[in-house]
Every structure is written in structure tokens, then in C-alpha cells.
Design a protein around this motif. Sequence first.
Motif, PDB file in Angstrom:
ATOM      1  N   LYS A 157       9.472  -1.559 -12.598  1.00  0.00           N
ATOM      2  CA  LYS A 157       8.175  -2.233 -12.638  1.00  0.00           C
ATOM      3  C   LYS A 157       7.346  -1.893 -11.400  1.00  0.00           C
ATOM      4  O   LYS A 157       6.152  -1.586 -11.497  1.00  0.00           O
ATOM      5  N   ASN A 158       7.966  -1.915 -10.240  1.00  0.00           N
ATOM      6  CA  ASN A 158       7.243  -1.644  -9.000  1.00  0.00           C
ATOM      7  C   ASN A 158       6.722  -0.212  -8.938  1.00  0.00           C
ATOM      8  O   ASN A 158       5.632   0.051  -8.414  1.00  0.00           O
ATOM      9  N   ALA A 159       7.504   0.726  -9.487  1.00  0.00           N
ATOM     10  CA  ALA A 159       7.077   2.122  -9.456  1.00  0.00           C
ATOM     11  C   ALA A 159       5.775   2.320 -10.220  1.00  0.00           C
ATOM     12  O   ALA A 159       4.887   3.077  -9.789  1.00  0.00           O
ATOM     13  N   PHE A 160       5.645   1.643 -11.351  1.00  0.00           N
ATOM     14  CA  PHE A 160       4.419   1.765 -12.134  1.00  0.00           C
ATOM     15  C   PHE A 160       3.279   0.986 -11.486  1.00  0.00           C
ATOM     16  O   PHE A 160       2.142   1.453 -11.430  1.00  0.00           O
ATOM     17  N   LYS A 211      -0.348  10.184  -9.042  1.00  0.00           N
ATOM     18  CA  LYS A 211      -0.011   8.844  -9.531  1.00  0.00           C
ATOM     19  C   LYS A 211       1.230   8.863 -10.434  1.00  0.00           C
ATOM     20  O   LYS A 211       1.922   7.861 -10.570  1.00  0.00           O
ATOM     21  N   PHE A 212       1.505  10.006 -11.044  1.00  0.00           N
ATOM     22  CA  PHE A 212       2.667  10.109 -11.931  1.00  0.00           C
ATOM     23  C   PHE A 212       3.985  10.227 -11.181  1.00  0.00           C
ATOM     24  O   PHE A 212       5.055   9.938 -11.735  1.00  0.00           O
ATOM     25  N   LEU A 213       3.931  10.678  -9.932  1.00  0.00           N
ATOM     26  CA  LEU A 213       5.155  11.117  -9.264  1.00  0.00           C
ATOM     27  C   LEU A 213       6.211  10.017  -9.155  1.00  0.00           C
ATOM     28  O   LEU A 213       7.381  10.234  -9.503  1.00  0.00           O
ATOM     29  N   GLU A 214       5.839   8.834  -8.667  1.00  0.00           N
ATOM     30  CA  GLU A 214       6.832   7.782  -8.462  1.00  0.00           C
ATOM     31  C   GLU A 214       7.361   7.218  -9.774  1.00  0.00           C
ATOM     32  O   GLU A 214       8.580   7.115  -9.959  1.00  0.00           O
ATOM     33  N   PRO A 215       6.496   6.834 -10.730  1.00  0.00           N
ATOM     34  CA  PRO A 215       7.040   6.341 -11.993  1.00  0.00           C
ATOM     35  C   PRO A 215       7.887   7.377 -12.715  1.00  0.00           C
ATOM     36  O   PRO A 215       8.927   7.052 -13.299  1.00  0.00           O
ATOM     37  N   ASN A 216       7.460   8.634 -12.646  1.00  0.00           N
ATOM     38  CA  ASN A 216       8.230   9.680 -13.323  1.00  0.00           C
ATOM     39  C   ASN A 216       9.618   9.832 -12.711  1.00  0.00           C
ATOM     40  O   ASN A 216      10.611   9.980 -13.425  1.00  0.00           O
ATOM     41  N   ALA A 217       9.696   9.787 -11.386  1.00  0.00           N
ATOM     42  CA  ALA A 217      10.992   9.939 -10.723  1.00  0.00           C
ATOM     43  C   ALA A 217      11.952   8.830 -11.124  1.00  0.00           C
ATOM     44  O   ALA A 217      13.141   9.067 -11.356  1.00  0.00           O
ATOM     45  N   LYS A 260       2.802   0.246  -8.317  1.00  0.00           N
ATOM     46  CA  LYS A 260       2.331   0.904  -7.097  1.00  0.00           C
ATOM     47  C   LYS A 260       1.439   2.101  -7.402  1.00  0.00           C
ATOM     48  O   LYS A 260       0.627   2.512  -6.569  1.00  0.00           O
ATOM     49  N   SER A 261       1.598   2.654  -8.590  1.00  0.00           N
ATOM     50  CA  SER A 261       0.742   3.764  -9.010  1.00  0.00           C
ATOM     51  C   SER A 261      -0.457   3.277  -9.816  1.00  0.00           C
ATOM     52  O   SER A 261      -1.126   4.071 -10.484  1.00  0.00           O
TER      53      SER A 261
END
Length: 309
Positions: free
Chosen positions: A297-300, A250-256, A302-303
Motif C-alpha cells: 500500500k505504501n509503495a503505491f 512513479k512506476f519504479l517503487e510500486p513495480n519493484a 508514495k508514488s
Amino acid sequence: MEIMLRAAKGRLNLSGIFPPIPTPFRSDECIAYEKLASNIEKWKTIPFAGFVVQGSNGEYPLLEPQERVDLVLKVREYLGCDRLIIAGSSCESTRATVKMTQKMAEAGADAALVLAPHYYKSNMTVPTMEKFFKTVADQSPVPVILYNMPANTGIDMGPDIVTSLAHHPNIIGLKDSGGDITKMARIVKKTEELDFQVLAGSAGFLLPSLLVGCVGGILGLANILGREVCQMLQCYHQGAVEEALVLHKKFLEPNAVVTRELGVPAMKKACEFAGLYGGPCRTPLLPLSEEQVNRVKNAFQKSCYFLEQ
């Protein structure tokens, strides 16, 4: 608490999660110390091992030398004495880095985080870097943590030089932001008899780094999702690796988005979504476009992290 902060041999215990906190600015680019204080009050409720002041997310290259020292003073004032402060003291010259490290220690830092000089990167041979780090460590009143950040410096410190420096009595660890897990595993193996600790430099590879022997991380994402990152570390230590893996994914997209892709401006915007003060960056860094704000916003979301502005 002092016992908890120190390892068995009297060295600082770097186990745990450290957010590299952003520097809050007002619209006129002056430091907003009142916003820093309010952010720290919120972060203090999270079981962080400590805080990094003037890491890359702190915009340290854009600050004046006295501002860098004053930030450490203020964080120590706001934080109290029960958590570690790791201060980024990197400068380009050995002389300036030594002086900055000493001032950071006087201001209340427990350890210094030091990058290799990199403006003259073609001259940064192994002997040159060894001389630099050993000189800084010799003259530092606090322990030194090596900082490997090849994306920004163009220099990737390999296992051999790190292992060599790990023998210095005042060099206690490494923050590695390169993400090469094989290399990190080799460093852990080569230094396991030296009371030397390795920290992951990104939430994107925190779990794999723990599996090869790293003790925690200095993670930009922890500024925003600190409780969740600490929960993942706890799951790992309790043997609940499958639960830790779910969180890791779950961290991967927001972190990137807030690290590799959009950087500090995105980090600050995500802080605002999380109920913290983000504010502007200091120029030349520019605010995000509307499209970029939506990407953050979407990255967070979506996770499953529904951050509200």
C-alpha cells in the motif's frame, strides 16, 4: 481490427502493452472464473494491445495442464476477438511444450510465450536450446515468442542465440525480463532486418527499452496501473519524453514491490486495492503478512497512486 493486429509482412504486431493477468482463485484454490470475467470487463476499458494468459503472474507452474488450456478458452470467450491473446505454453519437455502450444492455439491463443526448459539448466547448452525452440516453432500453429526470465530459470538468453532463433519464420519476438538494456539494444540491432520484435518484461525498464527500439511490454504492473502505463507509452510515441519520464519514475517503487520483492501475492493484493479481484494464490504461495500488505500500500501511495481497498 485484424489489420491492426498484424504487422506489414503479415506477422502479428506486438506493439503496445500486454498485462500478464493473474489467475483468480477461490479460498478452496479452485479457479474463480466469474472473477476472471469481471476483471476482464474492467481491463477491456484500457487500451491494451492484448493479454498474456499463463505467464509467470498466472501461476502456471501450479496449475494442471487442462486448467491452463481452459483459462485460455475462457479469456477468449470473455474478451472476444479484437485483442491478442498470448498464451504461456512452457513445459519442461519439448514434447509437452509442443502439445501444450497446440492446445493453446486450439483454445484461441494468437501466439505462444515459451521459456527455455530450466530444471536441467546445466544441460541447457546453446545447441540444446536452439533445438528445443525450433522444434516447438516448427510444430506450433501460432507464432512463438521467446521468453527470457533469468530470475526464475537461472538461464539468461544472450543476443547470439536470440538472433539465431529470430531467423526462424515462426519465431516473431522476445519478452525479456532480465533488464539488461545494453543486451536488449544489441538484440534489437541484430534483428532489425528480420521483422522480429522485442518487448520489455517489466515496467521498471519500459522507458529505457523503448528508447533502444523495443515495441512495448508485457508488464505485471499493467494489471494494476494499466491506464497509466498505456499513457506513458502514448507520451513516448508522441515525443513527450519528459512526461513519459515522470510517469516512469512513479512506476519504479510500486513495480519493484509487486514484481522483484514480493511477487504474485503482492500483485494480487494490489489488484484488490485497485478495485479488481485479487484473491488468494495457490499453495505453496502464501498470503502476505500485515507488514507486507502495508509495504504494498505504501509503495503505491508514495508514488501518488492512492489505491483504496
